[in-house]
Design a protein around this motif. Structure first.
Motif, PDB file in Angstrom:
ATOM      1  N   ARG A   1       0.822  -1.224   0.000  1.00  0.00           N
ATOM      2  CA  ARG A   1       0.000   0.000   0.000  1.00  0.00           C
ATOM      3  C   ARG A   1       0.851   1.267   0.000  1.00  0.00           C
ATOM      4  N   SER A   2       2.004   1.241   0.652  1.00  0.00           N
ATOM      5  CA  SER A   2       2.834   2.450   0.594  1.00  0.00           C
ATOM      6  C   SER A   2       4.311   2.142   0.837  1.00  0.00           C
ATOM      7  N   VAL A   3       5.148   3.010   0.313  1.00  0.00           N
ATOM      8  CA  VAL A   3       6.604   2.894   0.455  1.00  0.00           C
ATOM      9  C   VAL A   3       7.144   4.274   0.807  1.00  0.00           C
ATOM     10  N   HIS A   4       8.127   4.302   1.715  1.00  0.00           N
ATOM     11  CA  HIS A   4       8.724   5.570   2.117  1.00  0.00           C
ATOM     12  C   HIS A   4      10.229   5.386   2.171  1.00  0.00           C
ATOM     13  N   SER A   5      10.920   6.244   1.468  1.00  0.00           N
ATOM     14  CA  SER A   5      12.360   6.082   1.327  1.00  0.00           C
ATOM     15  C   SER A   5      13.064   7.397   1.640  1.00  0.00           C
ATOM     16  N   ILE A   6      14.185   7.282   2.310  1.00  0.00           N
ATOM     17  CA  ILE A   6      15.008   8.453   2.639  1.00  0.00           C
ATOM     18  C   ILE A   6      16.463   8.104   2.348  1.00  0.00           C
ATOM     19  N   PHE A   7      17.129   8.966   1.603  1.00  0.00           N
ATOM     20  CA  PHE A   7      18.580   8.850   1.521  1.00  0.00           C
ATOM     21  C   PHE A   7      19.146  10.255   1.631  1.00  0.00           C
ATOM     22  N   THR A   8      19.869  10.486   2.690  1.00  0.00           N
ATOM     23  CA  THR A   8      20.512  11.785   2.865  1.00  0.00           C
ATOM     24  C   THR A   8      21.920  11.570   3.414  1.00  0.00           C
ATOM     25  N   PHE A   9      22.791  12.487   3.119  1.00  0.00           N
ATOM     26  CA  PHE A   9      24.055  12.555   3.865  1.00  0.00           C
ATOM     27  C   PHE A   9      24.469  14.012   3.987  1.00  0.00           C
ATOM     28  N   SER A  10      25.248  14.264   5.002  1.00  0.00           N
ATOM     29  CA  SER A  10      25.685  15.627   5.273  1.00  0.00           C
ATOM     30  C   SER A  10      26.975  15.847   4.501  1.00  0.00           C
ATOM     31  N   ALA A  11      26.859  16.592   3.414  1.00  0.00           N
ATOM     32  CA  ALA A  11      27.946  16.623   2.432  1.00  0.00           C
ATOM     33  C   ALA A  11      29.152  17.431   2.896  1.00  0.00           C
ATOM     34  N   GLY A  12      28.924  18.434   3.680  1.00  0.00           N
ATOM     35  CA  GLY A  12      30.062  19.231   4.142  1.00  0.00           C
ATOM     36  C   GLY A  12      30.411  20.347   3.172  1.00  0.00           C
ATOM     37  N   ASP A  13      31.162  21.328   3.669  1.00  0.00           N
ATOM     38  CA  ASP A  13      31.430  22.551   2.912  1.00  0.00           C
ATOM     39  C   ASP A  13      32.183  22.306   1.613  1.00  0.00           C
ATOM     40  N   ASP A  14      33.209  21.447   1.675  1.00  0.00           N
ATOM     41  CA  ASP A  14      34.044  21.243   0.499  1.00  0.00           C
ATOM     42  C   ASP A  14      33.227  20.625  -0.632  1.00  0.00           C
ATOM     43  N   PHE A  15      32.447  19.610  -0.295  1.00  0.00           N
ATOM     44  CA  PHE A  15      31.565  18.973  -1.274  1.00  0.00           C
ATOM     45  C   PHE A  15      30.611  19.999  -1.871  1.00  0.00           C
ATOM     46  N   LEU A  16      30.002  20.781  -1.004  1.00  0.00           N
ATOM     47  CA  LEU A  16      28.971  21.723  -1.473  1.00  0.00           C
ATOM     48  C   LEU A  16      29.553  22.830  -2.345  1.00  0.00           C
ATOM     49  N   LYS A  17      30.882  23.000  -2.240  1.00  0.00           N
ATOM     50  CA  LYS A  17      31.540  23.988  -3.087  1.00  0.00           C
ATOM     51  C   LYS A  17      32.096  23.353  -4.357  1.00  0.00           C
ATOM     52  N   ASN A  18      32.676  22.155  -4.216  1.00  0.00           N
ATOM     53  CA  ASN A  18      33.521  21.640  -5.300  1.00  0.00           C
ATOM     54  C   ASN A  18      33.084  20.339  -5.955  1.00  0.00           C
ATOM     55  N   ASP A  19      32.219  19.565  -5.341  1.00  0.00           N
ATOM     56  CA  ASP A  19      31.925  18.241  -5.892  1.00  0.00           C
ATOM     57  C   ASP A  19      31.178  18.366  -7.225  1.00  0.00           C
ATOM     58  N   ILE A  20      31.425  17.383  -8.106  1.00  0.00           N
ATOM     59  CA  ILE A  20      30.734  17.425  -9.406  1.00  0.00           C
ATOM     60  C   ILE A  20      29.216  17.360  -9.233  1.00  0.00           C
ATOM     61  N   ARG A  21      28.779  16.813  -8.082  1.00  0.00           N
ATOM     62  CA  ARG A  21      27.337  16.652  -7.889  1.00  0.00           C
ATOM     63  C   ARG A  21      26.603  17.942  -7.535  1.00  0.00           C
ATOM     64  N   VAL A  22      27.332  19.039  -7.450  1.00  0.00           N
ATOM     65  CA  VAL A  22      26.663  20.330  -7.239  1.00  0.00           C
ATOM     66  C   VAL A  22      26.947  21.291  -8.393  1.00  0.00           C
ATOM     67  N   LYS A  23      27.495  20.741  -9.487  1.00  0.00           N
ATOM     68  CA  LYS A  23      27.875  21.584 -10.630  1.00  0.00           C
ATOM     69  C   LYS A  23      26.872  21.388 -11.776  1.00  0.00           C
ATOM     70  N   PRO A  24      26.253  22.474 -12.209  1.00  0.00           N
ATOM     71  CA  PRO A  24      25.203  22.361 -13.234  1.00  0.00           C
ATOM     72  C   PRO A  24      25.706  21.794 -14.567  1.00  0.00           C
ATOM     73  N   ASP A  25      27.005  21.940 -14.860  1.00  0.00           N
ATOM     74  CA  ASP A  25      27.529  21.422 -16.125  1.00  0.00           C
ATOM     75  C   ASP A  25      28.051  19.993 -15.996  1.00  0.00           C
ATOM     76  N   LEU A  26      28.029  19.419 -14.773  1.00  0.00           N
ATOM     77  CA  LEU A  26      28.566  18.059 -14.584  1.00  0.00           C
ATOM     78  C   LEU A  26      27.431  17.111 -14.161  1.00  0.00           C
ATOM     79  N   ASP A  27      27.083  17.101 -12.865  1.00  0.00           N
ATOM     80  CA  ASP A  27      25.935  16.294 -12.428  1.00  0.00           C
ATOM     81  C   ASP A  27      24.767  17.230 -12.158  1.00  0.00           C
TER      82      ASP A  27
END
Lengths: 363, 363
Positions: free
Chosen positions: B156-182
């Motif tokens: 009848r229902s499914v609930h899913s959570i995936f989170t991690f605390s990326a940290g400042d360096d990730f939030l500035k530099n990781d490809i996963r926060v870059k609009p031209d990459l991920d």
């Protein structure tokens, strides 16, 4: 630790609902409280209830709610009535200067509830709703974790689920599926707890907007059997809940902070009466090569000296004793929390009724 | 149980992403697979990567992706490239008749992915995405519970959570926060897993509608850092998920059936590498007076012979071997699952971009 109270609050119970059996035991277990009277529209039913639920032989048995309210020795009333009767009887209880422990949902809507609260205020009586888990020692312990700005950090989201599989008889006959009795259905019953848990985690800050999730399920009388909602706060916090009469018993609260995660799988009724557990994770990360977690979440076991419902009664009676003995004012925290819960509940209902529109909350 | 394979699939790795370290180890651990080549745009980087990650001394080191693809001895390519490069390189891999293990999200959208799948089909190569947890033996065991019409009943229902605390360096530099990459940010990264888990629980039946939850969080380049959605199926099933780079590591799946509940708190990366646990409850009810649960949920511990990522590589290589040795056709299940995941992901993205409108799914 047994404590001896010279004064005990004398409880009268309105009606013989199933839940009143559990609360009768709780009153007996609570050291500052006493089972004093029960009323039913059928005096036979009241008699049977009293003898089956530990009432002393001296207990008063009434064949009408009015008679119980007219008994000058009743200090406090526990009212487990269908929601549609709350307004009428809660106001009467207050006008008779009886303190009021009222089952949830507290009313059909906030407008009704405000009338109840005003009656309680005008008559100087304590109000509390029957949300038992609030009084579990585990709840206090979890609060410590949530308030820890290092271990938990800033709250970002809350997710709550309360469902049980009601079964055919319930879905046909229970007051919680009848539009003239508990018109709020699963939203008013299990949904009440979900909303309360979210507000509790959010330290009772009201959300800015509430949006019901698509896909609620209704019975033929358009009483809600299953629904969900998402909530959003001014500062970016979000929450979701799922409430249903149609899936296996599940009671989850998951609170996500910038640094920590709180998990609870039995928030309304703990798995066992004598202790409560929860899981807490802080600054969780991975092993080298992301092959496991470091640190692992930790499980916490909190012993429960008295069942949570007895602690509820004890807390309520202790407030009533303060009013009676020391001239204290009623504690406003409890009606305030009830009102916020009802307020959000109303918004979810309105969102469902208005085709899942987002409802702005102006408190 | 050690198995001896006479033939091993020779892997070439495109790029030296962090995740490639884990997959290199997995290829080494997988009995039918072998680390054969690595390519980077910098040959120094490729050399260092190979020596640090268990490549044999005979491994080929290439200073360009093209050279690796031109090596006739490379059977299969593992491609952990930024999503924006998937279309270009995945198609090249297929055209060079190399089998393709592609990191998630598989593409920027389904349209791109369909080009990749067509290239794989046209060239007779196997496609699989890098969603490792699918291959954990625990996943198979949980499937047994979900398929049990008595213990679990109807979903009848499914609930899913995936989170991690990326940290400042990730939030500035990781490809996963870059609009031209991920460009898909947290939706493409952690959200991918949430959507996959929901589809997995629903046995890959696509929802009818998808509605993003209000309150997603973006960075300054409008890349999603946190978001959620609710999904609805034709038969009344519902699901929600929450995906975020901004809260403590959390990986929950909760599946609710009419008779049972499945709980999992580490679905993407198990707490420990050598075993996986989950909790299952069936026909949960209460003690007399609702003072505890009967029966209690049960915990299940499933040993993991090989790490889930090694099992993924093994499964992929075994399909490749069947194609190479026995002339089998590529297994279509894997690209089909990837496509459905991307399809729902696209709908969530569209709903966010269109102000949380409900998106109808026509598959």
């Amino acid at each position: 630790m047994a404590e001896e109270y010279t004064k005990k609050i004398k409880f009268g119970i309105l009606g013989c609902a199933e839940i009143a059996r559990k609360v009768s035991r709780a009153i007996t277990l609570s050291p500052n409280s006493q089972l004093y009277a029960v009323a039913s529209r059928s005096i036979e039913k009241a008699k049977n209830f009293a003898s089956a639920n530990g009432f002393p032989s001296t207990a008063k048995i009434y064949g009408s709610y009015e008679e119980l309210l007219d008994d000058p020795d009743v200090d406090a009333v526990y009212a487990p009535l269908p929601t549609s009767l709350h307004l009428k009887w809660a106001v009467k209880v207050a006008e008779k200067k009886k303190h009021l422990l009222l089952e949830k949902p507290v009313a059909l809507d906030v407008k009704e509830f405000d009338v109840i609260v005003k009656a309680c205020e005008d008559n100087g009586v304590q109000f509390m709703d029957g949300t038992m888990w609030m009084h579990n020692p585990r709840t206090l312990k979890m609060r410590e974790f949530l308030d820890d700005s290092e271990k938990f950090g800033e709250l970002r989201s809350v997710h709550s689920i309360f469902t049980f599989s009601a079964g055919d008889d319930f879905l046909k006959n229970d007051i919680r599926v009848k539009p003239d009795l508990d018109a709020l259905g699963a939203l008013g019953d299990v949904g009440w707890y979900c909303i309360r848990s979210i507000l509790w985690v959010a330290d009772y800050e009201l959300p800015k907007t509430v949006t019901a999730l698509r896909g609620p399920i209704f019975n033929n009388s358009r009483v809600i059997l299953a629904c969900g909602a998402s909530l959003q706060w001014e500062d970016g916090k979000v929450a979701t809940f799922q409430a249903s009469f149609l899936t296996n018993l599940t009671m989850d609260v998951t609170a996500l902070g910038t640094n920590g995660t709180l998990h609870l799988r039995d928030f309304v009724i703990p798995f066992q009466e004598t202790s409560g557990t929860f899981t807490f994770a802080s600054k969780s990360g991975f092993e080298e090569l992301v092959t496991g977690w470091v640190p692992l979440p930790s499980e916490h076991i909190i012993p429960t000296d008295l069942p949570q419902e007895a602690r509820m009664v004890q807390e309520f009676s202790s407030l009533v004793l303060s009013i009676k003995e020391s001239g204290s004012q009623p504690e406003k925290k409890w009606p305030s929390i009830s009102r916020k819960t009802q307020f959000v509940l109303d918004a979810v209902k309105r969102s469902i009724d208005q085709g899942f529109e987002t409802i702005e909350i102006f408190s």
